[in-house]
Write an enzyme that holds these catalytic residues in place. Structure first.
Site, short mmCIF file in Angstrom:
data_model
loop_
_atom_site.label_atom_id
_atom_site.label_comp_id
_atom_site.label_asym_id
_atom_site.label_seq_id
_atom_site.Cartn_x
_atom_site.Cartn_y
_atom_site.Cartn_z
N ASP A 178 0.87 -1.18 0.00
CA ASP A 178 0.00 0.00 0.00
C ASP A 178 0.91 1.23 0.00
OD1 ASP A 178 -2.32 1.66 0.32
OD2 ASP A 178 -1.95 1.77 2.47
N SER A 179 0.33 2.40 -0.27
CA SER A 179 1.09 3.64 -0.16
C SER A 179 1.59 3.85 1.27
CB SER A 179 0.20 4.83 -0.54
OG SER A 179 -0.89 4.92 0.37
N CYS B 174 -4.36 -1.22 -2.02
CA CYS B 174 -4.49 0.23 -2.16
C CYS B 174 -5.42 0.48 -3.34
CB CYS B 174 -3.11 0.82 -2.43
SG CYS B 174 -3.10 2.59 -2.76
N GLU C 189 -1.80 7.79 8.74
CA GLU C 189 -0.34 7.61 8.73
C GLU C 189 0.28 8.10 10.04
OE1 GLU C 189 1.95 6.25 6.27
OE2 GLU C 189 0.05 5.35 5.68
N CYS D 78 -11.00 3.41 0.36
CA CYS D 78 -9.56 3.58 0.56
C CYS D 78 -9.19 2.70 1.74
CB CYS D 78 -9.26 5.05 0.88
SG CYS D 78 -7.59 5.34 1.51
N HIS E 151 -7.03 2.89 3.97
CA HIS E 151 -6.71 3.55 5.25
C HIS E 151 -7.97 3.76 6.10
CE1 HIS E 151 -2.82 4.53 3.42
NE2 HIS E 151 -2.41 5.03 4.58
N1 DGL Z 1 -4.68 3.21 1.06
C1 DGL Z 1 -4.67 3.95 -0.17
C2 DGL Z 1 -5.94 3.66 -0.97
O1 DGL Z 1 -6.61 2.69 -0.72
C3 DGL Z 1 -4.37 5.38 0.07
C4 DGL Z 1 -3.89 6.09 -1.14
C5 DGL Z 1 -3.10 7.31 -0.86
O2 DGL Z 1 -1.98 7.17 -0.37
O3 DGL Z 1 -3.59 8.40 -1.16
O4 DGL Z 1 -6.29 4.36 -1.89
#
Ligand code: DGL
Length: 261
Positions: free
Chosen positions: A10-11, A73, A151, A183, A185
């Protein structure tokens, strides 16, 4: 190959919400997770930038002999999964906002999707939207700033609450009764989102469906780990903060490693 690990990235730390579902469903699998937190958020990056990061991370995980890859992600799935699938020969599973179950569940006929600006602007999302827009009203809500709050592991603080208040209020005004977490997160904010949205609103997460899809793909390719022991969980990140935050988001054993890409 059956006891080789599954790669997940993931990011940042958000994809740990997906990793939890995978761990629950497939406890015997070894899971290798990459949090690209030094480059988060992906939501305001170009497709090319996200494709470059996704390519580097996939190569890194392949260097650790992964047998399958989960792009945990939504933003990276939208920007890079097709390229990953054409460049690499292994089962690759991605995320997709749970619009279908939401469309079946809504009573008011209005569904709200919380996602990053990148996901909402993507072609993949436009296709998904068109598929269901004939039957229900879908309202897309870009949630700038929420990834950053997760984060920092700020799951209940004043700033996080203010952001959710603003995004959810705008959807409630439009008669939304079902909210999709688009998302990875956001499941870490699910309790707060439910509290703010109030009792009449259902909040849907996609992690469980992705874990099932992963199991199905592994079964199909005869790649399931049939051992009796619990798999190991390894975590890599290129951010010091992520190494601290992971302790708040993941409550069982995990080995932390520094990511140098
Ligand atoms: N967890 C990522 C998602 O599902 C976040 C993306 C981001 O870093 O903007 O889109």
């Amino acid at each position: 190959m059956n006891d080789f690990p599954i790669g997940v990235f993931d990011s940042g730390v958000g994809g740990l919400s997906v990793l939890k579902h995978i761990r629950e469903l497939l406890p015997q699998e070894h899971l290798y997770y990459v949090a690209d937190s030094a480059n988060a958020p992906y939501g305001n990056k170009s497709d090319i930038e996200i494709q470059i990061r996704s390519d580097l991370i996939t190569r890194f995980l392949l260097g650790h002999n992964i047998k399958a890859l989960v792009v945990a992600c939504n933003t990276a799935t939208a920007a890079a999964i097709e390229k990953l699938r054409s460049d690499f020969d292994l089962p690759i599973i991605g995320m997709e906002p749970a619009v279908k179950p939401a469309a079946l569940m809504t009573q008011s006929g209005v569904v709200g999707i919380l996602a990053t600006p990148g996901t909402i602007a993507s072609q993949k999302y436009a296709k998904l939207y068109q598929q269901y827009a004939a039957n229900v009203t879908i309202i897309s809500q870009p949630c700038v700033g929420l990834v950053e709050q997760v984060e920092m592991a700020d799951l209940t603080g004043a700033q996080t609450r203010a952001l959710i208040d603003k995004y959810v209020a705008s959807l409630l005004k439009q008669n939304v009764d079902t909210l999709v977490l688009g998302c990875t997160h956001y499941p870490f904010l699910k309790s707060l989102i439910e509290e703010i949205a109030g009792e009449g609103v259902s909040v849907i997460d996609t992690g469980g469906a992705v874990a099932k899809e992963l199991r199905r793909k592994l079964e199909q390719a005869d790649l399931l780990n049939k051992g009796d022991n619990q798999g190991e969980v390894h975590f890599w990140s290129n951010s010091e903060k992520a190494h601290q935050v992971v302790d708040q988001l993941w409550d069982t054993k995990l080995t932390k490693n520094k990511l140098d890409i």
